[in-house]
Design a protein around this motif. Structure first.
Motif, mmCIF file in Angstrom:
data_model
loop_
_atom_site.group_PDB
_atom_site.id
_atom_site.type_symbol
_atom_site.label_atom_id
_atom_site.label_comp_id
_atom_site.label_asym_id
_atom_site.label_seq_id
_atom_site.Cartn_x
_atom_site.Cartn_y
_atom_site.Cartn_z
ATOM 1 N N VAL A 258 0.786 -0.985 0.155
ATOM 2 C CA VAL A 258 0.463 -0.011 0.262
ATOM 3 C C VAL A 258 0.651 1.330 -0.057
ATOM 4 O O VAL A 258 0.257 1.766 -0.818
ATOM 5 N N ARG A 259 1.458 1.280 0.817
ATOM 6 C CA ARG A 259 2.925 2.072 0.921
ATOM 7 C C ARG A 259 3.518 2.762 -0.080
ATOM 8 O O ARG A 259 3.749 4.012 -0.887
ATOM 9 N N ASP A 260 3.744 1.422 -0.848
ATOM 10 C CA ASP A 260 4.624 2.174 -2.605
ATOM 11 C C ASP A 260 3.752 2.812 -3.609
ATOM 12 O O ASP A 260 4.545 2.668 -4.396
ATOM 13 N N HIS A 261 2.118 2.733 -3.396
ATOM 14 C CA HIS A 261 1.791 2.903 -4.157
ATOM 15 C C HIS A 261 0.720 4.361 -3.739
ATOM 16 O O HIS A 261 0.186 5.362 -5.065
ATOM 17 N N THR A 262 1.276 5.021 -2.580
ATOM 18 C CA THR A 262 0.027 6.097 -2.385
ATOM 19 C C THR A 262 0.877 6.853 -1.782
ATOM 20 O O THR A 262 1.332 6.116 -0.174
ATOM 21 N N THR A 263 0.173 7.964 -1.785
ATOM 22 C CA THR A 263 0.709 9.050 -0.082
ATOM 23 C C THR A 263 0.632 9.281 0.861
ATOM 24 O O THR A 263 -0.129 10.277 1.804
ATOM 25 N N THR A 264 -1.463 8.776 0.563
ATOM 26 C CA THR A 264 -2.138 8.938 1.826
ATOM 27 C C THR A 264 -2.157 8.168 2.485
ATOM 28 O O THR A 264 -1.428 7.432 3.203
ATOM 29 N N PRO A 265 -1.961 9.165 4.559
ATOM 30 C CA PRO A 265 -1.308 8.745 5.498
ATOM 31 C C PRO A 265 -2.655 7.644 5.443
ATOM 32 O O PRO A 265 -3.007 7.212 5.735
ATOM 33 N N LEU A 266 -1.891 6.345 6.280
ATOM 34 C CA LEU A 266 -2.544 5.192 6.874
ATOM 35 C C LEU A 266 -2.349 4.796 8.517
ATOM 36 O O LEU A 266 -0.943 5.056 8.673
ATOM 37 N N ALA A 267 -2.847 4.578 9.015
ATOM 38 C CA ALA A 267 -3.466 3.973 10.624
ATOM 39 C C ALA A 267 -4.281 2.997 10.609
ATOM 40 O O ALA A 267 -4.624 2.044 9.824
ATOM 41 N N ILE A 268 -3.577 1.941 11.285
ATOM 42 C CA ILE A 268 -4.160 0.952 11.901
ATOM 43 C C ILE A 268 -3.272 0.579 12.855
ATOM 44 O O ILE A 268 -2.898 1.231 13.851
ATOM 45 N N GLY A 269 -4.086 -1.027 14.069
ATOM 46 C CA GLY A 269 -3.318 -1.237 15.083
ATOM 47 C C GLY A 269 -5.062 -1.572 16.370
ATOM 48 O O GLY A 269 -3.937 -2.087 17.295
ATOM 49 N N GLU A 270 -6.260 -1.171 16.253
ATOM 50 C CA GLU A 270 -7.110 -1.035 16.694
ATOM 51 C C GLU A 270 -7.130 -2.351 17.657
ATOM 52 O O GLU A 270 -7.507 -3.288 18.691
ATOM 53 N N ILE A 271 -6.894 -3.495 16.694
ATOM 54 C CA ILE A 271 -6.617 -5.355 17.220
ATOM 55 C C ILE A 271 -5.234 -5.864 17.492
ATOM 56 O O ILE A 271 -4.992 -6.706 17.380
ATOM 57 N N TYR A 272 -4.826 -4.808 17.029
ATOM 58 C CA TYR A 272 -3.176 -5.125 17.763
ATOM 59 C C TYR A 272 -2.999 -5.413 19.267
ATOM 60 O O TYR A 272 -3.969 -4.769 20.396
ATOM 61 N N ASN A 273 -2.164 -6.283 19.954
ATOM 62 C CA ASN A 273 -2.427 -7.124 21.645
ATOM 63 C C ASN A 273 -0.589 -6.390 21.796
ATOM 64 O O ASN A 273 -0.760 -6.545 22.864
ATOM 65 N N THR A 274 0.076 -6.251 20.901
ATOM 66 C CA THR A 274 1.230 -5.682 21.980
ATOM 67 C C THR A 274 2.277 -5.272 20.376
ATOM 68 O O THR A 274 2.074 -5.374 19.681
ATOM 69 N N ILE A 275 3.493 -5.091 21.084
ATOM 70 C CA ILE A 275 4.541 -3.847 20.288
ATOM 71 C C ILE A 275 4.728 -4.595 19.045
ATOM 72 O O ILE A 275 4.871 -4.285 17.867
ATOM 73 N N TRP A 276 4.693 -6.296 19.590
ATOM 74 C CA TRP A 276 4.940 -6.992 18.325
ATOM 75 C C TRP A 276 3.979 -7.295 17.062
ATOM 76 O O TRP A 276 4.660 -7.461 16.267
ATOM 77 N N ASP A 277 2.931 -7.221 17.449
ATOM 78 C CA ASP A 277 2.627 -6.932 16.203
ATOM 79 C C ASP A 277 2.892 -5.816 14.943
ATOM 80 O O ASP A 277 2.119 -5.721 14.093
#
Length: 411
Positions: A258-277
């Motif tokens: 996704v990053r390679d194809h767009t400059t729209t800022p990206l956000a994720i993480g609400e179902i992540y449980n640890t820093i490793w995710d």
């Protein structure tokens, strides 16, 4: 207070209640009478985490020194051997947040002071505007702009689909969708219909509100990486603050595409449980905002680690703030938000319903679209057990999605 004074944990109580939504609340009380509160809610699996806390965690806490937050966190994480996972990490989070609450009360300081003090005057938030049509969504957005909000997430029904994420039609919550038989509601999904209709929402939003208003959108993990890349490219002209959960969260490397194809800022993480995710996405700078929540990612101790790590790579925090996270979680995250140098924005869905406000009280205030954290010791939040007892647990599930041919899909 003396540096060697101990606060011995005497009682650990787990309360499951439903003042509008199901919440799992942890109350840790010390021999001195000081108590702390934590949120352990895992939406749709509340009784699993409540049982885990009662049967497996609480016995390990009695007699321990509540001041030893770090050691207790490591004990519950490393000591259990079966690390990570939503149930385990929500349990650790509840304990951790309750211990920070206790420490703040014992020190007579709000938690943000213990973290290092304020980095800003207030906490910027984004709110939700949803509707069955583009016009409905933008009318709602206009109401929110009139209330002083400067960042708005836009979600609209997809034409031709009966039910879309974030849009409940004439229903006020997921309980109503389930009627008298509480099983997961099922929504249809068509990527084609979504992609053919989504751009109009942002075309019309910019026409109506101009370029100063921050706009956001949640895909809710329903696209493949290359589809998400196309969407990000499509929405570039409309200058989104971020595109949320464009791809399912398990495979971190998906975000490289996704990053390679767009400059729209990206956000994720609400179902992540640890820093490793989220480690790879952060250190490779495939995302711009990390959205882990204190309740689901191990509490204040863990969220602070994620924030510090993310700061090294120019990634900001934007904690999850859905209505299934209790005011205890909101309070904990607000203290993190007001402190974190790399804070981005906080999701905000309001201060609750009449029922939940009867059960939870807090000293958070919203002024001109910005959240302000009070100065009460600890988290500044309290919980009325008698009021909670009036609202027993009500089994409920989040919806699921299926493609139009019946294939189960990400909701």
């Amino acid at each position: 207070m003396s540096g060697n004074r101990k606060l011995i944990i005497e009682d650990v109580k787990v309360i499951v209640s439903c003042p509008g939504r199901n919440f799992v609340t942890l109350k840790i009380t010390t021999e001195s009478g000081i108590y702390g509160l934590g949120d352990a809610t895992v939406n749709g699996r509340e009784q699993a985490v409540a049982t885990y806390l009662r049967e497996h965690v609480a016995p390990c806490l009695i007699g321990r020194n509540a001041h030893e937050i770090e050691d207790i966190w490591q004990y519950l994480y490393k000591g259990v051997y079966w690390r990570k996972g939503p149930i385990n990490m929500a349990s650790i989070a509840a304990v951790d947040v309750a211990l920070w609450d206790i420490k703040g009360k014992a020190a007579d300081l709000p938690v943000y002071e213990l973290l290092g003090g304020k980095s800003r005057r207030g906490v910027g938030v984004y709110v939700h505007a949803t509707g069955n049509t583009v016009e409905d969504t933008l009318d709602r957005a206009g109401e929110l702009v009139g209330q002083g909000y400067q960042a708005i997430r836009l979600q609209s029904s997809v034409p031709g689909l009966d039910g879309s994420y974030g849009v409940l039609g004439d229903k006020k919550d997921y309980f109503e969708l389930q009627n008298d038989r509480p099983l997961p509601p099922e929504h249809p999904w068509s990527t084609k219909k979504y992609m053919n209709s989504i751009e109009e929402l942002f075309v019309e939003a910019r026409k109506r509100f101009g370029n100063e208003l921050h706009l956001l959108h949640d895909v809710h993990s329903r696209l493949t990486p290359i589809e998400a890349a196309r969407l990000g490219k499509m929405l570039e002209p409309y200058d989104l603050l971020f595109l949320e959960d464009a791809v399912a969260a398990e495979n971190q490397e998906s975000y490289r595409i996704v990053r390679d194809h767009t400059t729209t800022p990206l956000a994720i993480g609400e179902i992540y449980n640890t820093i490793w995710d989220c480690k790879d996405m952060i250190q490779n700078q495939w995302i711009d905002y990390i959205r882990t929540a204190s309740t689901h990612a191990g509490g204040i101790t863990a969220l602070r680690r994620i924030a510090d790590f993310a700061a090294l790579y120019h990634v900001r925090i934007a904690p999850h703030g859905a209505p299934d996270l209790s005011p205890i979680c909101y309070a904990a995250q607000s203290h993190i938000d007001i402190w974190a140098p790399n804070f981005g924005i906080q999701e905000f869905v309001g201060f609750g319903t009449e029922k939940s406000n009867e059960v939870f009280s807090h000293d958070l205030k919203m002024v001109d679209g910005m959240l302000h954290v009070g100065d009460r010791p600890g988290l500044g939040v309290d919980f009325d057990e008698e009021a909670a007892a009036k609202y027993p647990y009500n089994r409920s599930y989040l919806p699921v999605s299926r493609l139009e041919d019946g294939t189960l899909w990400s909701w």
